[in-house]
Motif scaffolding. Structure first.
Motif, PDB file in Angstrom:
ATOM      1  N   LEU A 208       0.833  -1.205   0.000  1.00  0.00           N
ATOM      2  CA  LEU A 208       0.000   0.000   0.000  1.00  0.00           C
ATOM      3  C   LEU A 208       0.873   1.262   0.000  1.00  0.00           C
ATOM      4  O   LEU A 208       1.781   1.395   0.825  1.00  0.00           O
TER       5      LEU A 208
ATOM      6  N   LYS B  70       2.196   2.470  -6.943  1.00  0.00           N
ATOM      7  CA  LYS B  70       1.737   1.649  -8.073  1.00  0.00           C
ATOM      8  C   LYS B  70       0.902   2.464  -9.069  1.00  0.00           C
ATOM      9  O   LYS B  70       1.146   2.434 -10.277  1.00  0.00           O
TER      10      LYS B  70
ATOM     11  N   GLU C 173      -3.339  -3.339 -11.540  1.00  0.00           N
ATOM     12  CA  GLU C 173      -2.785  -2.988 -10.232  1.00  0.00           C
ATOM     13  C   GLU C 173      -3.522  -3.788  -9.160  1.00  0.00           C
ATOM     14  O   GLU C 173      -4.681  -3.523  -8.865  1.00  0.00           O
TER      15      GLU C 173
ATOM     16  N   ASP D 267      13.733   9.715  -5.834  1.00  0.00           N
ATOM     17  CA  ASP D 267      13.938  11.149  -5.569  1.00  0.00           C
ATOM     18  C   ASP D 267      13.856  11.461  -4.087  1.00  0.00           C
ATOM     19  O   ASP D 267      14.208  12.568  -3.662  1.00  0.00           O
TER      20      ASP D 267
ATOM     21  N   ALA E 229       8.625   7.191 -10.051  1.00  0.00           N
ATOM     22  CA  ALA E 229       7.418   7.376 -10.856  1.00  0.00           C
ATOM     23  C   ALA E 229       7.017   8.837 -10.870  1.00  0.00           C
ATOM     24  O   ALA E 229       6.272   9.278 -11.745  1.00  0.00           O
TER      25      ALA E 229
END
Ligand SMILES: Nc1nc2c(ncn2[C@@H]2O[C@H](COP(=O)(O)OP(=O)(O)OP(=O)(O)O)[C@@H](O)[C@H]2O)c(=O)[nH]1
Ligand SMILES: [Mg+2]
Length: 397
Positions: free
Chosen positions: A30, A34, A110, A184, A212
């Motif tokens: 969680l 995703k 997903e 990042d 992402a």
């Protein structure tokens, strides 16, 4: 297999060969990122000339993820009310619906972030029963590095109970590609320590690093998803009693509500989301529950694909406003999904109290908010039930 491209797909159609679609599953715990990655992958495939169909999944209904992906213009089907493994036939039906609507070349699915054993219960059955319709990409499992550093004891901080961590580790055990996402947001030293811990614990998996959010490292990962099929291997052992206990430790709450300004005064929906997120966070911290993911969207009435979205992925992190609305609004729909290690009633009390407080006063952090009315249209809160997969193949055909 031949790397997938628009050219190979259309040449298959031209020769009347039933084209097989690519099935890509992006798992991970969680809040790992995703949905953010799915949106990036879908955009990248679209740019390569491929048609894409997305499939979201949840234990409940009223999904923030579906709302976020549809707002970005992607054809998205959702499977509510249980994980892919327990709703295998719904997964195939969802792919069928997308095929009728837009004949996707690639499906991106997903799974629920508390789900594991996907290879035995989804990948292998899909290949066995529908091998003529799908080719299956390697299974990616994303991780949030700050969460993972805690899970592997590399940094201090609040963590989940052992049985929840059992699921977390099982997810990684079955991964073909472990993607350390949010690169990042991790210091180079920590990243090196995490990579080394993962490589030692899961030697058969490739460990990749990506963001992402910024796009760093995504191309190499996406190329692998298109160029290689998932390689069959011995499925892992899973103790379904521990898995069920771990899932049941996670409280689940999905709600939708209509938010309206009490006196017709327009308001800042971004501030509503951050106010609610902070309020719920404060209450859950006081109750001692660890947040796995609190996510909310706000869609203004009459707005087309406009959306504001906020996410909180740990109890001791800050709510992040990922999507904002530029203009004030008069009313709109709130979708709220909360997953935390806490009793479902604790979640309900926190959410309902935060919604009521919107009407009582301007919240302390967001002085500009007028009094608002929240009408709850749907609220479900529960502990996920024992996973009961439709199929469980111990080996691939
Ligand atoms: N800093 C950073 N944040 C990211 C990155 N990817 C995703 N996030 C943030 O992480 C939060 C959760 O992202 P989601 O994509 O919703 O995570 P998810 O794994 O789909 O969550 P669930 O569906 O609830 O399991 C959001 O605030 C994202 O903006 C990244 O590369 N860097
Ligand atoms: Mg998601």
């Amino acid at each position: 297999m031949t790397p997938l491209s628009a050219a190979t797909v259309s040449s298959a159609s031209a020769h009347s060969v039933t084209p097989t679609a690519r099935y890509i599953m992006i798992g991970g715990f969680l809040g790992a990122g995703k949905t953010t990655a799915v949106a990036r992958l879908a955009a990248s495939l679209h740019a390569r000339g491929l048609r894409v169909g997305l499939i979201t999944n949840d234990q409940g209904s009223g999904l923030v993820d579906t709302s976020v992906l549809r707002a970005r213009g992607f054809a998205t089907e959702e499977i509510p009310g249980g994980c892919f493994c327990c709703r295998f036939n719904s997964l195939v039906d969802a792919a069928g619906k997308l095929t009728s609507a837009s004949r996707p070349d690639v499906f991106i699915a997903e799974p629920v972030g508390s789900c594991t054993d996907l290879v035995a219960t989804v990948t292998y059955p899909l290949r066995r029963i529908y091998g003529d319709r799908f080719t299956i990409a390697p299974l990616s499992v994303l991780i949030d590095p700050q969460r993972a550093l805690r899970v592997f004891g590399l940094t201090e901080g609040r963590a989940f109970s052992d049985k929840v961590l059992y699921i977390y580790r099982k997810q990684l055990e079955e991964a073909d590609l472990i993607v350390i996402n949010k690169s990042d947001a991790i210091a180079p030293d920590d990243l090196a320590r995490l990579r080394s811990a993962l490589a030692t614990a899961y030697p058969h998996a490739s460990v990749l690093t990506a963001s992402a959010r910024t796009g760093d490292g995504l191309d190499g990962w996406f190329d692998r998803l298109l160029a290689h099929d998932q390689i069959a291997r011995q499925v892992m052992d899973v103790d379904y009693a521990v898995y069920a206990d771990g899932e049941a430790l996670l409280g689940w709450l999905n709600a939708t509500a209509q938010i309206t300004a009490a006196h017709g005064i327009e308001f800042d929906a971004n501030a509503v989301l951050t106010t609610l997120a902070r309020d719920i966070q404060t209450q859950l911290n006081a109750a001692g529950g660890e947040v796995a993911h609190l996510k909310m969207t706000f869609s203004p009435d009459g707005g087309l694909n406009d959306l504001a979205a906020v996410n909180l992925v740990r109890s001791d992190f800050v709510p992040e406003l990922g999507l904002r609305l530029d203009q004030p609004v008069a009313s709109g729909q709130l979708i709220l999904n909360l997953r935390a290690e806490a009793a479902p009633d604790t979640l309900r009390i926190a959410v309902e109290a935060a919604l009521v407080r919107l009407s009582l006063r301007a919240a302390p952090h967001e002085a500009a908010l007028p009094a608002l009315h929240a009408r709850v249209d749907h609220l479900e809160h529960f502990r996920p039930g024992k996973p009961q997969p439709t199929h469980r193949d111990l080996a691939s055909v």
